[in-house]
Scaffold this active site. Sequence first.
Site, PDB file in Angstrom:
ATOM      1  N   ASN A 196       8.531  10.695  -1.716  1.00 39.80           N
ATOM      2  CA  ASN A 196       7.282  11.124  -2.348  1.00 39.80           C
ATOM      3  C   ASN A 196       6.384  11.712  -1.253  1.00 39.80           C
ATOM      4  O   ASN A 196       5.878  10.979  -0.406  1.00 39.80           O
ATOM      5  CB  ASN A 196       6.596   9.934  -3.034  1.00 39.80           C
ATOM      6  CG  ASN A 196       5.346  10.345  -3.806  1.00 39.80           C
ATOM      7  OD1 ASN A 196       4.573  11.184  -3.338  1.00 39.80           O
ATOM      8  ND2 ASN A 196       5.151   9.761  -4.966  1.00 39.80           N
ATOM      9  N   GLY A 203       6.907   3.828   7.948  1.00 40.78           N
ATOM     10  CA  GLY A 203       5.656   3.104   8.168  1.00 40.78           C
ATOM     11  C   GLY A 203       5.326   2.888   9.629  1.00 40.78           C
ATOM     12  O   GLY A 203       4.177   3.018  10.048  1.00 40.78           O
ATOM     13  N   GLU A 204       6.323   2.564  10.430  1.00 36.63           N
ATOM     14  CA  GLU A 204       6.060   2.227  11.830  1.00 36.63           C
ATOM     15  C   GLU A 204       5.893   3.468  12.702  1.00 36.63           C
ATOM     16  O   GLU A 204       4.992   3.525  13.539  1.00 36.63           O
ATOM     17  CB  GLU A 204       7.193   1.358  12.404  1.00 36.63           C
ATOM     18  CG  GLU A 204       7.793   0.330  11.457  1.00 36.63           C
ATOM     19  CD  GLU A 204       6.850  -0.765  10.998  1.00 36.63           C
ATOM     20  OE1 GLU A 204       5.835  -1.000  11.680  1.00 36.63           O
ATOM     21  OE2 GLU A 204       7.109  -1.365   9.943  1.00 36.63           O
ATOM     22  N   GLY A 250       0.768  -1.237   0.000  1.00 36.53           N
ATOM     23  CA  GLY A 250       0.000   0.000   0.000  1.00 36.53           C
ATOM     24  C   GLY A 250       0.798   1.284   0.000  1.00 36.53           C
ATOM     25  O   GLY A 250       0.312   2.303  -0.489  1.00 36.53           O
ATOM     26  N   LYS A 295      15.103   7.545   5.680  1.00 37.71           N
ATOM     27  CA  LYS A 295      14.896   6.589   6.766  1.00 37.71           C
ATOM     28  C   LYS A 295      13.473   6.021   6.601  1.00 37.71           C
ATOM     29  O   LYS A 295      12.734   6.387   5.703  1.00 37.71           O
ATOM     30  CB  LYS A 295      15.074   7.279   8.112  1.00 37.71           C
ATOM     31  CG  LYS A 295      16.455   7.939   8.278  1.00 37.71           C
ATOM     32  CD  LYS A 295      16.768   8.349   9.717  1.00 37.71           C
ATOM     33  CE  LYS A 295      16.151   9.672  10.093  1.00 37.71           C
ATOM     34  NZ  LYS A 295      16.623  10.167  11.425  1.00 37.71           N
TER      35      LYS A 295
END
Lengths: 326, 713
Positions: free
Chosen positions: B590, B663-664, B460, B660
């Site tokens: 992005n 997501g988390e 995703g 770096k």
Amino acid sequence: MNQFSYIRPASLKAAIDAVAKDNSARFIAGGTNLLDLMKSGVTTPEKLVDINRLPLKEIQVNGATLHIGALALNSELAAHDTVKSQYPLLSQALLAGASQQLRNMATVGGNMMQRTRCSYFYDTTMPCNKRNPNSGCGAIGGINRMHAIFGASDSCIAVHPSDMCVALAALDATVLVTGPKGSRRIPFHDFHRLPGNTPQLDNNLGKGELITGVEIPANDYTKYVYYLKVRDRASYAFALVSVAAALDIHNNEIRSARLAMGGVAHKPWRLYEAEKALTGKAPTEENFRYAANIAIQSAKTYPHNAFKTGLSLNSIQTALLKAATV
Amino acid sequence: MKKQQTGQSMDRVDGRLKVTGGAKYFADHHLPDMLYAALVCSPITSGTISSINATKALKAPGVQDVVSHLNAPPVPGYKNAEAGAKDGLKIFKDNRIYSNGQPVAVVVANTLERAVYAASLVEVQYNQETHHTDMNASMNKAFQNNRMKDYLRGEADAWKKAPVTVDATYTIPLEVHNPMELGGIIAHWDTPDTLVLYAKTQGVKNVQDTMKKLFQLPEQNITVHSEFVGGGFGMALRVWPMEVATILAAKKIRKPVKLMLTREQMFTLVGYRPNATQQLSLGATADGKLTGITHEAVAITSPYEDFTEGIVAMSKFMYACTNVNTRYQLVPLNMSTPVWMRGPGEATGAFALESAIDELADKLHMDPLQLRVLNHADTDPERNLPFSSKYLKEAYLLGAEKIGWANRNAVPRSLQENGMLVGYGMSSGTFGAYRGKATVSATLKSDGSLVLQSAASDIGPGTATAMVQIAADVTGIQASKIKFMLGESRYPFAPQQGGSSTVSTVGSAVTDACQALLQKLASLGISGPDFKGAEQEVTVTATSQAGKERDQYSMYSFSVHFTKVHVHPATGVVRIQHIVSVADAGTIVNTKTARSQMIGGVVGGIGMALTEEAILDHRFGRFVNNNYADYHVPVNADTPPTDVYFINKKDPYINPMGAKGMGEIALIGFAAAVSNAVYNATGKRVRDLPITPDKVLDNKGNQPWKVENKMTT
């Protein structure tokens, strides 16, 4: 899901006959609850009688009475001009229920017929007197945070999940029913049942009887109304408790009051004593709290839902305050 | 000069496919003669299967077979584990039931409906044994393995000697990933020793490797397709027993078989965030310098695997503190194995640490922002290394400005808006910034377009989009002429999409492959900007991995979360009004997809804070809210305006892009920002997630509700 046959009768009589003469047949309208029940094996009808082609969709004002066809969609009813202006409590309650997608499918009759969301009712490996009489109640002694505090019994502490019905109870609606023996009118208060020793029966409909509509008499609750739904998630969640409050206030005096609760009993729970206590009084915070106190006196709680007593007290008071503050 | 692509808000390269239904997810595939599987799952929680009678099911219309431990093909990779050794659930190996919902048989039929119905006809008898699913009742079984050794820096339990202390217990419930797309697989044995899979996975090479070991086949005999994944959040980071069961059924029947789980089965078959209880103790001087941190955590696991994660990790390095000790233990229960769920472990730990910091600030009468800055770790106190980059202080200040932190009143219950109690809360989060090893092939076509291939995944975040941008900057080729292909096991190796490492790992390999391609082209006399002139395709392959910089620097991403909440004083309902989240994640490749990713993590954080809890009835060992109606994933109405800001400063050491992971950290720490705001609004400290209205009101029990006022007219 078991195999079943499907018919779509063109007339009321044919539909009623199909169910009256076949123990394993069920009516289906929106199907938003029945299909869930069939998928989980709770209900295993061998025949579905689709009533969606019957002429029961209309919402109209007959003299002083609002007539709602049983197949009117929840979303249509909530958005109906007359409902919004003359019965705003009903509109608010409808919009508090389910999600937009479900309201677009669910019908008024189906909403009244929806079954409890008690987990033990849905899980066929668990005990449940409602699903399987005499198998015991899984919720008593189990997880009962969502369960009843009023009118429950040792066989069942499930709650009725509807929001719409809480408003209909408050507004003294009448359920119109047609069955093999003809038509009859059931006061809303007498439509749903308390569990007692027969929790498998949610309501007082006879075999083959079909809800054709609901009537709401004219009332003075067009301005000072509020439907408060307290829930764990902001939308698409069943009520921890909900309160339908309607007041007729003139010259700072409550001429009459209507109060009903959801999420607290096996049926929409009218607070008659509290209504009586408010009649003739001033719409003050103190009076609202006093009435709320009266309403919760009969509460009986279980290990996980003890919070509902205090939450009900606060919610009744809050709903009344909101109703009185336009 | 071309506009730099990295840092732009480029639209997703597959956005159109996704919104038009053109993207094919695993279940969208249909193979000739394909059959459908339905699982028969155990209603008991511990014991053995004594008999399986499939007679009725086999007679049901369309049923091909019922596969169980009684008749499944052997799995050569199921080693005979030594007694007591834990090496996973070997589905259909024997008759042992370890947890409720464990698959005991697969029914295969020619339609899904027939398979599901026939599954209800399989008669299974069990010998039921005593089960344990309640962590609190099984604390005497807590243990440690060698992945979870006690940590000590300085003096243990030094907080006890401090003049100002916090010592509190924080609990989180079991959470389930619940992506919209259900788990499952399509398995097809092309020949008796060639396996083709359409999988829902965060790593096709991982699936291939697992199958290689289980069926002892050469790598080239196993093909795994997974081009699109409808959300994973960690649940698709491994191969699950029900996938192996489906593969075994396909092997026995010799036809393709598709399995798709039910929502209910998503609670028992594809992992979960383990419930945990944590004791967090802090000591500080009267002026707010931390002198001791003690963090002890206990979480659950299955009987057959020890699942560990970074619950106590953050407490070791987040703050400059001389004395830190941690302990982490597991309690094995009759449950399936947990798995990493977004912000794994660290999100659990951050709730405790960042709530305790807020509690300490309250005791010190100090602004929690000021307390965090005062104890900021300028270097990594755990590894005694400099950070590769750290702009946490900048993030604190930016977030504080954007939320209007100055409006906060430190005294609870002092602010109201429209009859609602108002509170502000903040927290921080951190997660390791990793870089793994990956290989990318780069092919210049004769028309000057570039095709990149790697066995990466996209659950995703927009992997291919970011890779195209990176390649465009290295090569100077227009982004529209670059294609990044992923999700196929035949492509060069890339690790699973997990641990916020895809851009770092695969992006580095893209960079290296593109540079190698440029060199090769130069040697052929072909140069930009059009790269025309090659008579045939030119392909290079490059493998990329981290170097010694990882021994010289500590590499972490950081996040800061601020929330403004409303709490209804009478009903205890919490509604978040405004969220500001700031990410220190290095270069942002992005900004559009990064913003989406941050918002997604924040929504997960809202669920963790306010709504999500999978509830077990321990008498039966079964979940009672295993559906979307009763397990409350946040909906739009729970999600207020969320402002995302990026520090967007390049990390000079981690990788060529300076990016770096993100997501988390989008989720880590968020729950504490809410609980701290709820405290600020109400004075009620909720240490037990989720923060439901009953916990805020805290009027459980038999509190007498007396008539407080006389009626007035």
